[in-house]
Design an enzyme around this catalytic site. Structure first.
Site, PDB file in Angstrom:
ATOM      1  N   TYR A  41       7.697  -5.108   9.275  1.00 19.42           N
ATOM      2  CA  TYR A  41       7.053  -4.771   8.176  1.00 19.42           C
ATOM      3  C   TYR A  41       6.833  -5.752   7.163  1.00 19.42           C
ATOM      4  O   TYR A  41       5.899  -5.849   6.620  1.00 19.42           O
ATOM      5  CB  TYR A  41       7.690  -3.586   7.715  1.00 19.42           C
ATOM      6  CG  TYR A  41       6.894  -2.902   6.751  1.00 19.42           C
ATOM      7  CD1 TYR A  41       6.126  -1.739   7.135  1.00 19.42           C
ATOM      8  CD2 TYR A  41       6.826  -2.977   5.414  1.00 19.42           C
ATOM      9  CE1 TYR A  41       5.284  -0.851   6.408  1.00 19.42           C
ATOM     10  CE2 TYR A  41       5.928  -2.146   4.345  1.00 19.42           C
ATOM     11  CZ  TYR A  41       5.172  -1.112   4.975  1.00 19.42           C
ATOM     12  OH  TYR A  41       4.528  -0.435   3.994  1.00 19.42           O
TER      13      TYR A  41
ATOM     14  N   PRO B 293      -4.397   1.046   9.686  1.00 12.36           N
ATOM     15  CA  PRO B 293      -3.449   0.577   8.382  1.00 12.36           C
ATOM     16  C   PRO B 293      -2.152   1.099   8.330  1.00 12.36           C
ATOM     17  O   PRO B 293      -1.534   0.681   7.393  1.00 12.36           O
ATOM     18  CB  PRO B 293      -4.322   1.395   7.472  1.00 12.36           C
ATOM     19  CG  PRO B 293      -5.098   2.582   8.039  1.00 12.36           C
ATOM     20  CD  PRO B 293      -5.321   2.013   9.325  1.00 12.36           C
TER      21      PRO B 293
ATOM     22  N   LYS C 199      -0.932  -4.279   8.012  1.00 11.30           N
ATOM     23  CA  LYS C 199      -1.260  -5.742   8.340  1.00 11.30           C
ATOM     24  C   LYS C 199      -2.490  -6.362   8.333  1.00 11.30           C
ATOM     25  O   LYS C 199      -2.638  -7.683   8.527  1.00 11.30           O
ATOM     26  CB  LYS C 199      -0.783  -5.680   9.985  1.00 11.30           C
ATOM     27  CG  LYS C 199       0.624  -5.185  10.145  1.00 11.30           C
ATOM     28  CD  LYS C 199       1.555  -6.261   9.578  1.00 11.30           C
ATOM     29  CE  LYS C 199       3.049  -5.914   9.619  1.00 11.30           C
ATOM     30  NZ  LYS C 199       3.831  -6.526   8.666  1.00 11.30           N
TER      31      LYS C 199
ATOM     32  N   HIS D  12       8.563  -4.087  -3.615  1.00 12.44           N
ATOM     33  CA  HIS D  12       9.156  -3.096  -2.970  1.00 12.44           C
ATOM     34  C   HIS D  12      10.157  -3.683  -2.263  1.00 12.44           C
ATOM     35  O   HIS D  12      10.026  -4.476  -1.277  1.00 12.44           O
ATOM     36  CB  HIS D  12       8.239  -2.055  -2.352  1.00 12.44           C
ATOM     37  CG  HIS D  12       7.451  -1.385  -3.184  1.00 12.44           C
ATOM     38  ND1 HIS D  12       6.975  -0.026  -2.725  1.00 12.44           N
ATOM     39  CD2 HIS D  12       7.178  -1.140  -4.572  1.00 12.44           C
ATOM     40  CE1 HIS D  12       6.178   0.413  -3.786  1.00 12.44           C
ATOM     41  NE2 HIS D  12       6.440  -0.189  -4.899  1.00 12.44           N
TER      42      HIS D  12
ATOM     43  N   TYR E  70       6.402   7.462   4.040  1.00 14.35           N
ATOM     44  CA  TYR E  70       5.636   7.675   5.330  1.00 14.35           C
ATOM     45  C   TYR E  70       6.227   8.989   5.996  1.00 14.35           C
ATOM     46  O   TYR E  70       7.386   8.930   6.089  1.00 14.35           O
ATOM     47  CB  TYR E  70       6.133   6.269   6.199  1.00 14.35           C
ATOM     48  CG  TYR E  70       5.133   5.359   5.975  1.00 14.35           C
ATOM     49  CD1 TYR E  70       3.982   4.988   6.704  1.00 14.35           C
ATOM     50  CD2 TYR E  70       5.738   4.302   5.342  1.00 14.35           C
ATOM     51  CE1 TYR E  70       3.167   3.796   6.379  1.00 14.35           C
ATOM     52  CE2 TYR E  70       4.918   3.248   4.893  1.00 14.35           C
ATOM     53  CZ  TYR E  70       3.837   2.838   5.623  1.00 14.35           C
ATOM     54  OH  TYR E  70       3.332   1.532   5.193  1.00 14.35           O
TER      55      TYR E  70
END
Length: 406
Positions: A389, A297, A301, A75, A205
């Site tokens: 990220y 979560p 990480k 991604h 998200y």
């Protein structure tokens, strides 16, 4: 009682312990791995798997990338959804081409177990009554009862505690010597695994007034979806119809996007907490992975921090045996914790920005929406999210790599 002599005793066959064993074996260092669960149990424990660029690169270098490359989904961005709008953060464009790969944690474990078995080095499943002894000496031992019932001892030079928060490694450090920090969140995640077509090419998200939701994927025909729930909620309280109603509500947009329902094959509730044991070394015991730290979560990480820990630890142990240089062992905790605290903050920040908190008022709601809007309008803000990220470079934790603003 049988006694086995090895260089490193590894307690725990999760991602941290298994990867450490593979990295040590590549350096010619012997180890024994013990695990309280069975092989079937650890390979069947379904958990999310968002792998940072660093993690993917290291797994490939360690010879563990074949199935990852073939089956993992790369991604290059993520989507933030709020106020019925969706905005994309282009991770790769903001980080010089870096990306993430979705590859479930249990698949990583399967690859690691297979590599360990191929190496011919010992791995004992289903053990119990594990005790760590003489950790402050140069001859620590690990005692346990094997699955067959016999008592066994591992005599070693080092013990790697990779057995998670509920394992024996962390609590083998005397309470007076442990420095710990924790925070519990007033919500959990309700997760489903569903047989349905791909809902989104990239993670979504979503912040909604009813709470957070996440759209992920496992394969073109198997999707993973989550939504925020009460921490004391039960799976039984959420029949399929209620689950779908909640997800459709929290993921609604004004652009016509929707997703197809399917057969739900799994439901579970994920607890949300942050935890750090700063005492990652005690004598000849070194903690790694969830034994030392837990992150919510939201920041994706957990597995990546475990990989970062054992990368440092394996290099430090290799230097000890190759040259007698213990500098890496001496700075292991400090160097690992620099990344741990950065990831703890990032995960807390993502969680705070996207979830509905008890007693939340309109002021807090507008702060969250303003932050999300800023992220999608400011390249600097989006870059900060993106580089955290996809994972900060390995050398980020080195003091000489952080010269500050010029």
């Amino acid at each position: 009682m049988t006694t086995t002599r090895t260089q490193v005793a590894i307690v725990g066959a999760g991602p941290a312990g298994l990867l450490l064993s593979v990295l040590l074996q590549r350096e010619g260092i012997d180890s024994v791995v013990i695990e309280t669960r069975t092989r079937d149990e650890i390979e069947a424990t379904v958990r999310a798997g968002v792998l940072e660029q660093n993690t993917v690169d290291l797994l490939k270098e360690a010879g563990l990338g074949d199935r990852l490359v073939r089956e993992g989904a790369v991604h290059h961005g993520i989507h933030l959804r709020f106020d019925r709008r969706t905005r994309r953060i282009d991770l790769s464009a903001l980080t010089g081409g870096r990306s993430i790969t979705l590859y479930a944690q249990h698949e990583v474990i399967k690859d690691l177990v297979a590599a360990r078995v191929r190496s011919g080095q010992p791995i004992a499943f289903g053990v119990r009554d594990v005790h760590l002894r003489d950790l402050e000496t140069e001859a620590p031992t690990v005692r346990y009862r094997a699955a067959e019932g016999n008592e066994a001892t591992i005599a070693c030079d080092f013990v790697a505690g990779c057995d998670g928060y509920h394992g024996v490694s962390r609590t083998s450090i005397p309470a007076r010597s442990r420095v710990e920090h924790s925070r519990a969140y007033p919500f959990g995640w309700f997760g489903i695994l569903v047989e349905a077509p791909l809902a989104s090419e990239e993670l979504i998200y979503a912040r909604h007034d009813r709470g957070f939701a996440l759209v992920s994927t496992r394969s073109p025909s198997l999707q993973r979806l989550y939504f925020q729930c009460e921490p004391g909620d039960s799976v039984e309280a959420w029949p399929d119809a209620r689950v779908w109603d909640e997800l459709h509500t929290r993921l609604e947009t004004d652009d016509g996007w929707t997703f197809r329902e399917g057969r739900i094959t799994q439901k579970n509730i994920v607890a949300m907490r942050s935890f750090v044991c700063e005492t990652m070394r005690h004598g000849r015991l070194f903690l790694a992975g969830d034994a030392a730290h837990i992150v919510p979560p939201t920041g994706a990480k957990g597995l990546n921090l475990a990989v970062a820990d054992v990368r440092l630890l394996s290099a430090a142990i290799a230097a000890h045996y190759a040259t007698g240089d213990d500098a890496g062992l001496d700075r292991y905790a400090a160097e690992a914790l620099a990344r741990v605290w950065r990831c703890e903050h990032f995960s807390w920040w993502m969680t705070s920005m996207l979830h509905r908190f008890p007693g939340e008022d309109s002021f807090h709601r507008h702060l969250q929406l303003s932050q999300l809007d800023y992220l999608t309008r400011s390249k600097a803000a989006a870059t900060a999210l993106a580089e955290n990220y996809v994972g900060l470079p390995w050398d980020w934790t080195n003091d000489n790599s952080r010269g500050g603003l010029q």
